[in-house]
Design an enzyme around this catalytic site. Structure first.
Site, short mmCIF file in Angstrom:
data_model
loop_
_atom_site.label_atom_id
_atom_site.label_comp_id
_atom_site.label_asym_id
_atom_site.label_seq_id
_atom_site.Cartn_x
_atom_site.Cartn_y
_atom_site.Cartn_z
N ASP A 1 40.42 43.26 43.02
CA ASP A 1 41.37 42.96 43.98
C ASP A 1 41.68 44.22 44.89
O ASP A 1 42.10 45.19 44.28
CB ASP A 1 42.75 42.67 43.10
CG ASP A 1 42.66 41.37 42.25
OD1 ASP A 1 42.30 40.15 42.71
OD2 ASP A 1 42.19 41.43 40.97
N ASP B 1 36.14 47.62 41.63
CA ASP B 1 37.26 46.85 41.19
C ASP B 1 37.21 45.59 42.25
O ASP B 1 36.52 45.70 42.89
CB ASP B 1 38.38 47.76 41.58
CG ASP B 1 39.74 47.36 41.63
OD1 ASP B 1 40.25 46.72 40.52
OD2 ASP B 1 40.18 46.80 42.91
N ASN C 1 41.28 43.85 36.54
CA ASN C 1 42.40 43.66 35.70
C ASN C 1 42.59 42.20 35.67
O ASN C 1 43.52 41.64 34.70
CB ASN C 1 43.68 44.38 35.80
CG ASN C 1 43.68 45.79 35.55
OD1 ASN C 1 42.66 46.08 34.61
ND2 ASN C 1 44.65 46.64 35.81
#
Ligand SMILES: Nc1nc2c(ncn2[C@@H]2O[C@H](COP(=O)(O)O)[C@@H](O)[C@H]2O)c(=O)[nH]1
Ligand SMILES: [Mg+2]
Length: 550
Positions: A80, A78, A270
């Site tokens: 962030d 991922d 995301n």
């Protein structure tokens, strides 16, 4: 980071007592030591603690279950708060200020809110907001509320028990009436909610009409959400990433090592492409002497596949029919694909398109789902994937529980806490033993009293039991005294520790992973769902990792 000794296929475990893994209580048991600070050259050192490198306790890796890296063919990240560790004092303050601006100018809150300030250290992950009552809760793994604040005022024991302790049907403490502070992104909104609760109590006429606590929470949530979407945060980070993100010189060596091990690597975030490129470029680029950054796409060389705008956790639903688009890095243009396979656009020949798409060493996408990713990486079984994330629900829960990915959760907060626990390890062990001793004697007393009350004995037997009871009671008193004394010593030792270490446990919420002797709800989620977790600090490679689940 190097997560696993298994890069050359050896796992090294520490016994429970030697490991800070014991801080996790019930389940976590083993730690792997594998980080050093030498970059790729240190490969052999990472393979085992005997490799010659003593690793700082705050940078060790904690595992709930060992993992054979031989079986891992792809390692994903991922972005962030996993690769990019934001600086709460600047980044979360930006979110806080942006949110207040929206509350005042868009949602009718009084302008005096603009004078408010944010304490980035006040809230911690694992807390739960009771939206209706305006309370902030810390609970244990059984969902018993152990600490409760109304705004910033602590509830008395009676109020706490009256509100949360007496319900016949146990509350689930989940949405929609409660909000979980399970990502570092939520610290600012939790703080602002507490401020608004206090403000409303003291100035009932000043908040917008009809705004009860739940309504205020909804407003805060909507304003925070908009800050993430309308550029309030991302434009500022893009202008000056160094101000908002910690530099991490270990990330590139980590990627190089992963690539050298022959595994596939991927990023699933995301964030959308434009922002992802800025952040990853900052993390991976070499900085000029004047601190300026050359912006290019070099960082893509460390990945096989990058998925932006992934909409996790929905991404982990294989049946999710999300379209997958190819991103052209230079222009940011989205191109249609046939489930990830390049598609000819009208006017170009299919062979041109195919060649262009397939010749790239890294392909960048937007959207799609986990099935697309597996296909792109030629993954046959989801247990071949290890994914590192920071969000239990967004990154870990479904990917691990349903898909069967091996997962790792980043918990930067723990790096400091385990140092203190390590300093106190002997005393804590002694306390545990004394507590067990006291509990054992109390149990025997209880047993004897019960027998005396409900069973029939001859007089001489009864007499013997009564004198045994007297002895046990005096043993219990001694055990209690010894335990109290050890507790005092423990506090004394904490007092004697350097000030910086003493401040490690949170002054309001205490230890992240515990409430009293119980694991906190956060610890429970961690040990229940995620596979392990590295945490922040300067170098992700050197980060603390908790492995759990599976
Ligand atoms: N619209 C919202 N976006 C949010 C919120 N909190 C965080 N974010 C954004 O999500 C991604 C996280 O990326 P990942 O790499 O961790 O998958 C990042 O772009 C954040 O800005 C929110 O409340 N609303
Ligand atoms: Mg994240």
């Amino acid at each position: 980071m190097l997560i696993y000794s298994g890069f050359n296929q050896s796992n090294s475990h520490y016994s429970k007592d030697d490991s800070a893994g014991t801080i996790l209580g019930d389940k976590a048991s083993q730690s792997h030591l594998m980080a050093n600070s030498n970059g790729v050259e240190g490969l052999h050192v990472w393979s085992s603690p005997e490799g010659g490198c003593k690793i700082d306790i705050g940078k060790q890796i904690f595992c709930n279950r060992s993992l054979n890296m031989k079986n891992i063919l792809a390692v994903g990240f991922d972005m962030d708060y996993t690769l990019a560790q934001y600086k709460p004092e600047t980044f979360e303050s930006l979110a806080y200020e942006g949110t207040i601006t929206k509350l005042v100018y868009d949602l009718g809150y009084p302008p005096e809110l603009l004078e408010w300030t944010f304490d980035p250290k006040y809230m911690v992950r694992g807390l739960v907001l009771d939206k209706k009552r305006g309370n902030i809760l810390k609970m244990d793994r059984h969902k018993y509320v152990k600490l409760a604040y109304h705004g910033f005022r602590e509830l008395s024991k009676e109020d706490k028990v009256g509100t949360y302790g007496n319900t016949l049907i146990r509350d689930s403490f989940d949405e929609p009436d409660y909000a979980l502070i399970d990502t570092l992104f939520s610290l600012a909104e939790a703080y602002l909610f507490a401020q608004l609760v206090d403000y409303k109590d003291n100035n009932p006429g000043k908040v917008p009409e009809g705004a009860d606590y739940s309504h205020m929470y909804k407003d805060v949530r909507a304003a925070v959400d908009l800050c993430h979407r309308d550029g309030t945060l991302k434009q500022m980070v893009a202008k000056d990433p160094k101000r908002y993100i910690n530099e991490d010189t270990s990330i590139v060596p980590m990627f190089k090592m992963l690539r050298a091990s022959g595994r596939s690597t991927f990023l699933v975030t995301n964030s959308l492409w434009d922002y992802t490129n800025i952040v990853m470029n900052f993390l991976c680029a070499s900085h000029a002497l004047d601190g300026s950054l050359s912006c290019n796409f070099d960082w893509l060389q460390y990945f096989d596949v990058v998925v932006t705008g992934s909409a996790k956790p929905g991404f982990f639903h294989e049946e999710n029919r999300a379209n997958i688009f190819e991103v052209e890095p230079e222009s940011g243009m989205l191109l249609n694909t046939d489930n990830g396979t390049p598609m000819p656009q009208v006017g170009s020949t299919s062979s041109e398109v195919l060649l262009k798409g397939l010749n790239k060493s890294c392909r960048v996408f937007q959207g799609g789902n986990v099935a697309h990713l597996h296909k792109l990486l030629s993954i046959e079984s989801s247990s071949q994937v290890l994914y590192v994330g920071d969000h239990i629900y967004g990154d870990i829960l479904r990917s691990k529980k349903v898909l069967g990915w091996r997962t790792m959760l980043v918990v930067p907060e723990l790096e400091r806490e385990v140092k203190l626990l390590w300093e106190l390890r002997d005393l804590r062990k002694q306390l545990r033993l004394l507590r067990n001793e006291r509990d054992l004697v109390e149990d025997q007393i209880h047993h004897l009293k019960w027998s005396l009350k409900f069973e029939s004995f001859r007089d001489d037997e009864k007499q013997k039991m009564i004198s045994a009871l007297g002895e046990l009671e005096s043993q219990r008193d001694q055990a209690r005294l010894a335990h109290q004394q050890a507790q005092r010593e423990c506090h004394q030792k904490v007092e004697e520790l350097p000030f910086s270490i003493r401040l490690i446990f949170h002054k309001i919420w205490g230890q992240l992973m515990k409430t009293g002797y119980q694991n906190s709800r956060f610890a429970h989620q961690l040990t229940g769902y995620s596979h392990f977790a590295p945490s922040g600090g300067k170098a992700l490679r050197d980060r603390l990792v908790i492995q759990s689940g599976q």
